[in-house]
Design an enzyme around this catalytic site. Structure first.
Site, PDB file in Angstrom:
ATOM      1  N   ASP A   1      81.557  22.273 -35.123  1.00 13.02           N
ATOM      2  CA  ASP A   1      80.928  23.420 -34.464  1.00 13.02           C
ATOM      3  C   ASP A   1      79.620  23.776 -35.175  1.00 13.02           C
ATOM      4  O   ASP A   1      78.939  22.892 -35.682  1.00 13.02           O
ATOM      5  CB  ASP A   1      81.926  24.593 -34.463  1.00 13.02           C
ATOM      6  CG  ASP A   1      81.751  25.501 -33.268  1.00 13.02           C
ATOM      7  OD1 ASP A   1      80.665  26.087 -33.127  1.00 13.02           O
ATOM      8  OD2 ASP A   1      82.689  25.643 -32.466  1.00 13.02           O
TER       9      ASP A   1
ATOM     10  N   HIS B   1      79.180  31.083 -33.480  1.00  9.96           N
ATOM     11  CA  HIS B   1      80.120  30.341 -32.634  1.00  9.96           C
ATOM     12  C   HIS B   1      81.211  29.645 -33.453  1.00  9.96           C
ATOM     13  O   HIS B   1      82.405  29.732 -33.149  1.00  9.96           O
ATOM     14  CB  HIS B   1      79.312  29.334 -31.817  1.00  9.96           C
ATOM     15  CG  HIS B   1      80.059  28.682 -30.708  1.00  9.96           C
ATOM     16  ND1 HIS B   1      80.848  27.575 -30.897  1.00  9.96           N
ATOM     17  CD2 HIS B   1      80.123  28.969 -29.389  1.00  9.96           C
ATOM     18  CE1 HIS B   1      81.358  27.206 -29.734  1.00  9.96           C
ATOM     19  NE2 HIS B   1      80.936  28.036 -28.802  1.00  9.96           N
TER      20      HIS B   1
ATOM     21  N   SER C   1      84.881  27.553 -24.941  1.00 10.32           N
ATOM     22  CA  SER C   1      84.772  27.461 -26.398  1.00 10.32           C
ATOM     23  C   SER C   1      85.820  28.304 -27.099  1.00 10.32           C
ATOM     24  O   SER C   1      86.248  27.979 -28.199  1.00 10.32           O
ATOM     25  CB  SER C   1      83.405  27.970 -26.862  1.00 10.32           C
ATOM     26  OG  SER C   1      82.417  27.007 -26.688  1.00 10.32           O
TER      27      SER C   1
END
Ligand SMILES: *[C@@H]1O[C@H](CO)[C@@H](O)[C@H](O)[C@H]1NC(C)=O
Ligand SMILES: *[C@@H]1O[C@H](CO)[C@@H](O)[C@H](O)[C@H]1NC(C)=O
Ligand SMILES: *[C@@H]1O[C@H](CO)[C@@H](O)[C@H](O)[C@H]1NC(C)=O
Ligand SMILES: *[C@@H]1O[C@H](CO)[C@@H](O)[C@H](O)[C@H]1NC(C)=O
Length: 725
Positions: free
Chosen positions: A139, A194, A517
């Site tokens: 990620d 994220h 996600s």
């Protein structure tokens, strides 16, 4: 794929376009390419010298080292290098090469969610075993100082860990974050948020009183709070690079992670040999590691799911029973309800609504741009509430409004965090607001802080969640499963804007975001949880348990059934005791590649085995892959009889009898032979044949399901017949 967050993928899309327009330039400039060479040969072999000699043959130069950007040599074989089209052609024809493809820019795609899934704080855990589980997260890196990643109470690093902490500048690991690597930027530190979000959703600690400025307050935690995390940074602010993704897979597999979670992908379905996630996850599977991947955020467009490989667990996103709403109180006392995650409180004060967003015939700001707030004229809107006719990037920086109200005609997007007091309204309510603004001399409004209400319709698959069918291998149903992915609270980066807007200077330890996600690490956490109960299960066995125990879901707005949510809503407590599993071995996957018509020599390179493709390719056998779902394409107005062979393994009671039942669908006939399976021991296997017949059907998707039940466990598999013209 961008990271699969609904907010983020818009940006990534623009980046992808830039990239593609570069590609279309026509000149033969060197571009980054991946040269994929399959498994690492077993005989004494040096990948590095092989790669260099290939490049020397290509460049006719002594020193080709500078051309290699990444070298894959720990878990599979290949490299990434700058190549012209001519050089690409030459290398493609060399012995040992499976495929050469351009490195593309892929995109990135809580508290409440775990209770909603029935995995309560008091659920049975094998804490000691769980602390040996290592979740590898590919990620944007992590924010190592987050409370979700503190190592209080964690014992020493598991003995089977072969990785290292190579997190770069100002990055320290601990006994929770035991590994870190980065393939771009100067460290594995997460500057986007994220990666911290996904890692903490999969395996973050219990953190009490976590919230986003008071919203969604509760205990934040991952699916396996006692597990360890290894962070592999493959995305920077400008997207995720294929060649970096392959490096991360190469390392993560060799480092000894137990599960891989990867919340990113492309906007299209790619052939396996050109898809970095398909390649990396294949080699992970060959080493017993399951890869969990987000389906994508390109729904409800059909065939938008970008995660299509059978050895990957592909995750759709669905809603929680906690729904964010927001209200605006108009000067005339009327209250309109809309959507947003707005943490700002105007404390009872009403502000002027701007009747227009720019001066007429302004050179700086066209009327169209101003109406959708893409451009705002500060001399007109500063200190006021602006009305925006459509969802786009609002130019808060240029206009300095006090708040915004946005028309949402699609209703595809869930509420997201706003950089200032803001909400979106349906077209009907937005028009009410507009006519109030038009007709009132001094139109005013107060935008209230968001609240949460119960959503009795949850779980519903999100409109933005990418849909099947799988056009690469139609026999493999995709996505596989659905999990919470709407408005999830989890850890964040303290230097990233929580609303992904530069105007928003807040720093948030926890943030609320949406996307596949977010659903992906939920399932990665559940897969890790299952591993603590079944250490010897193959990746496919874990995947089967998760799929066959899923809860059926309500039909989505676009009525595409399984193409939206796969087997249904993930059900972790039941997944621990699935009763039967549909297992798939490495050899089964290899045979499937042969049946798909892949060149026998290339399949050998990929598998690293001598005996690949013993039989001639037979496309009709692809559907016999022991997948825990049945999917098939048939032509309209034709009659068909299609047989699927499957084998189930008993992992429940030693002695048990399972009976088949079919959810009837009047459009097709389905038969199972035998209808009863009698098991006398653990791990005993039994095969059956499921036959689907039909005729003269029009273009449509027909859904049914098969359930094997012993009275306690229900082992359910969807049956999807896609009738096309
Ligand atoms: C390449 O190697 C040859 C022989 O070793 C040498 O003569 C030549 O100068 C080298 N070329 C370059 C560009 O270094
Ligand atoms: C490391 O990063 C943290 C978080 O941004 C910061 O507070 C700290 O000052 C940094 N330390 C160094 C030595 O740069
Ligand atoms: C508000 O006024 C504008 C400009 O006069 C007009 O174009 C628009 O249709 C009006 N909207 C409503 C909902 O009355
Ligand atoms: C593969 O075949 C080659 C040549 O037939 C043989 O030398 C080699 O030992 C075989 N390798 C394996 C792993 O069976």
């Amino acid at each position: 794929m961008a990271t699969h967050t609904s907010l983020v993928f818009y940006v990534s899309f623009i980046l992808a376009c830039t990239f593609f327009s570069m590609c279309d330039a026509g000149e033969d400039n060197p571009k980054l390419h991946i040269v994929y060479m399959g498994s690492i040969p077993k005989t004494p072999y040096s990948p590095t010298s092989h790669h260099l000699s290939m490049l020397q043959q290509t460049f006719h130069e002594n020193d080709s080292t500078n051309f290699v950007i990444h070298s894959y040599k720990r878990s599979f074989n290949g490299f990434a290098a700058m190549l012209t089209n001519q050089q690409k052609e030459k290398i493609s024809k060399m012995e040992g090469v499976v495929s050469v493809f351009p490195s593309r820019n892929l995109q990135l795609h809580t508290t409440r969610s775990w209770d909603f899934l029935g995995l309560s704080k008091s659920v049975k855990r094998r804490r000691a075993i769980e602390s040996d589980v290592i979740v590898g997260v590919l990620d944007t890196g992590v924010w190592p100082e987050s409370d979700s990643f503190k190592d209080e109470g964690f014992g020493p690093i598991p003995k089977n860990w072969k990785g290292s902490c190579a997190g770069g500048k100002n990055f320290t690991c601990n006994n929770k974050i035991i590994g870190a690597r980065y393939y771009l930027d100067d460290s594995a530190r997460d500057v986007r948020g994220h990666g911290s979000h996904t890692a903490s959703t999969a395996a973050g600690n219990y953190v009490h009183k976590a919230s986003f400025f008071g919203l969604a307050q509760g205990t934040a935690r991952g699916g396996v709070p006692f597990a360890r995390i290894a962070a592999y940074k493959v995305c920077s602010v400008s997207g995720c690079d294929s060649s970096a993704i392959l490096s991360a897979f190469d390392d993560a597999i060799a480092d000894g992670v137990s599960i891989i979670s990867i919340s990113l992908g492309s906007h299209s379905q790619q052939n396996f040999e050109n898809d970095p996630i398909a390649i990396g996850s294949f080699h992970a599977m060959a080493r017993g590691i399951l890869t969990v991947n987000s389906a994508g955020n390109d729904g409800p467009l059909p065939a938008s799911v970008s995660s299509v490989s059978p050895w990957i667990l592909s995750v759709a996103a669905s809603t929680l029973d906690r729904k964010f709403i927001d209200k605006v109180v108009l000067g005339n006392g009327k209250i309109l309800m809309g959507k947003s995650i707005n943490s700002f409180n105007l404390n009872g004060k009403k502000f002027l609504i701007a009747k227009k967003n720019s001066e007429p015939h302004s050179e700086k700001c066209s009327e169209y741009s101003a109406n959708i707030c893409e451009c705002l004229d500060s001399s007109v809107v500063e200190g006021k509430i602006v009305l925006c006719d459509g969802i786009s990037y609002v130019d808060y920086e240029g206009g300095h409004p006090i708040g915004s109200i946005i028309q949402d005609f699609t209703d595809i997007f869930p509420p997201f965090v706003t950089p200032l007091p803001s909400l979106s309204l349906s077209t009907i309510d937005y028009n009410l607001l507009k006519s109030y603004t038009n007709s009132s001399k001094i139109p005013k409004a107060e935008i209230l802080k968001s609240e949460t209400i119960n959503d009795p319709n949850a779980p519903m698959v999100a409109d933005f969640s990418s849909r099947g069918p799988n056009t690469i291998v139609p026999e493999i149903m995709k996505p596989d499963i659905s999990a919470p992915g709407v408005d999830i609270l989890a850890s964040f980066s303290q230097v990233a804007s929580p609303s992904d807007d530069g105007y928003d200077k807040r720093s948030a330890k926890y943030n609320i975001i949406s996307g596949t996600s977010m659903s992906c690490p939920h399932v990665a956490g559940i897969a890790a949880y299952l591993k603590t109960f079944h250490l010897d299960w193959s990746p496919s066995a874990i995947k089967s348990a998760i799929m066959t125990s899923a809860k059926p879901m309500k039909v989505s707005n676009d009525e595409v059934g399984e193409y939206a949510y796969g087997s249904g809503h993930v059900n972790p407590v039941h997944a621990v005791h699935p009763g039967l599993i549909y297992d798939i071995s490495l050899d089964d996957y290899i045979q499937m590649l042969c049946n798909l018509g892949y060149d026998s020599e290339k399949v050998k390179l990929v598998s690293g085995k001598n005996n690949s493709c013993s039989n001639a390719a037979d496309r009709s056998l692809v559907r016999d892959l022991n997948y825990p779902a049945f999917a098939i394409d048939v032509k309209s107005r034709k009659s068909f009889t299609i047989k699927f062979e499957r084998t189930v393994t008993n992992v429940g009671q030693e002695k048990s009898i399972y009976k088949a039942s079919i959810l009837p669908n009047p459009k097709i006939k389905i038969r199972v032979v035998p209808e009863t399976l009698t098991f006398k021991s653990l791990y005993e296997k039994h095969s059956f044949v499921l036959t689907v017949t039909g005729s003269d059907l029009l273009k449509q998707t027909i859904i049914s399901s098969l359930v094997w039940s012993n009275g306690i466990q229900n082992v359910r598999s969807p049956i999807v017949v896609n009738v096309s013209d």
